[in-house]
Design an enzyme around this catalytic site. Sequence first.
Site, short mmCIF file in Angstrom:
data_model
loop_
_atom_site.label_atom_id
_atom_site.label_comp_id
_atom_site.label_asym_id
_atom_site.label_seq_id
_atom_site.Cartn_x
_atom_site.Cartn_y
_atom_site.Cartn_z
N GLN A 118 -4.44 -21.07 18.55
CA GLN A 118 -5.17 -20.07 17.75
C GLN A 118 -5.25 -18.72 18.48
O GLN A 118 -5.59 -17.71 17.88
CB GLN A 118 -6.61 -20.54 17.49
CG GLN A 118 -6.68 -21.72 16.57
CD GLN A 118 -8.11 -22.21 16.36
OE1 GLN A 118 -9.08 -21.52 16.65
NE2 GLN A 118 -8.23 -23.42 15.85
N THR A 154 0.81 -1.23 0.00
CA THR A 154 0.00 0.00 0.00
C THR A 154 0.84 1.26 0.00
O THR A 154 0.48 2.26 -0.63
CB THR A 154 -0.91 0.01 1.25
OG1 THR A 154 -1.76 -1.13 1.18
CG2 THR A 154 -1.77 1.26 1.33
N1 ASP Z 1 -2.65 -5.52 0.24
C1 ASP Z 1 -1.56 -4.71 0.73
C2 ASP Z 1 -0.32 -5.57 0.74
O1 ASP Z 1 -0.12 -6.32 1.64
C3 ASP Z 1 -1.89 -4.19 2.06
C4 ASP Z 1 -0.85 -3.29 2.66
O2 ASP Z 1 0.22 -3.05 2.15
O3 ASP Z 1 -1.11 -2.77 3.74
O4 ASP Z 1 0.46 -5.48 -0.18
#
Ligand code: ASP
Length: 355
Positions: free
Chosen positions: A286, A22
């Site tokens: 878990q 992200t």
């Molecule tokens: N979907 C993204 C990833 O893991 C989520 C993130 O980076 O927070 O690449």
Amino acid sequence: MTENWHIQQEKASILLIYTGGTIGMIENPETGTLESFNFQHLKDNMPELKKLGYTVSSFQFDPPMDSSEMGPDCWKQLVEIIAGNYQQYDGFVILHGTDTMAYTASALSFMLENLSKPVILTGSQLPIGMLRTDGKENLITAIEIAAAKENGMPVTPEVCIFFENDLLRGNRTRKINADNFNAFRSYNYPPLAHAGIYIKYDTTQIYHSASRRPLKPHYLLDRNIAILKLFPGLSSLVVESILNIPGLKGVVMETFGSGNAPKDEWLLTMLRDAVDRGIVIVNITQCVGGCVEMHRYETGHKLQEAGVISGYDSTTESAVTKLMFLFGHGLTSKEVKEHMNCSLIGEVTIPDKLM
Ligand code: ASP
């Protein structure tokens, strides 16, 4: 927590490895989804990088990826990059998606034997181009941590995750929240540092490799590992099909509480049979925190009798990657069990009476 406020930040050289996630994504105007973008985009949004006073070089995965697509091939690539540049840099920062960051950090901790420099993974919940991004602070602080030295020696010579305010041991960490900025926790091991106005390191908790030998990169991983998560009402067909996967070598079995499972004879027979065929079955709770203690309840004890071994307080991410690593190096089931019963790199707490 020890307060080492005066840790000297000598001019350092850092290699920034951008894998994706992200932090570097932008919104596709047509679909509204977040998509990976190149490193230039990230640098354009981070003029602060130049002001840090360190030599920061970069390496970009091409194309950058969402971390859901990470796996052993990318981990090998990361190890290659770190090993190939090890002498030139004081520390390494890996920009990585948050989704599988804990798996990558765990895998790297096993694959980088005799590590004596910081490898800090970070990312963000909001892209760096967004006003409320958490990416800038995460990245800048991760670089500062990777550069931190005391008496000429790196302060955190281990694989860590830095996120929001805390520096956590990579192979102890899990992602616990899909949208909070504070997305990672290490429930079974204290934070290695806390970043507020100052970065306060708890130097008593930081792992230092006992060996003075040079870095030994490892590239062999075996993917014949499965996760079997128990739930009330789990069908014997599911267990049977998992335990009979051709070539299966190891199973991380996620059990209830302190390592308990139903006493159903069909389950115990299937587990015993799999163990007899050389499959290593590791019991992991878990629960997000706490330790497996199979002697505590009859339901756990039956698993022990069936040949299931304890994963103690390991995370699933650490147990899965440790099994991949150990089987990848051709160890027999007996040897794998012995190694699962000790801490290779601070990934697990083995109760005193067993040591
Ligand atoms: N979907 C993204 C990833 O893991 C989520 C993130 O980076 O927070 O690449």
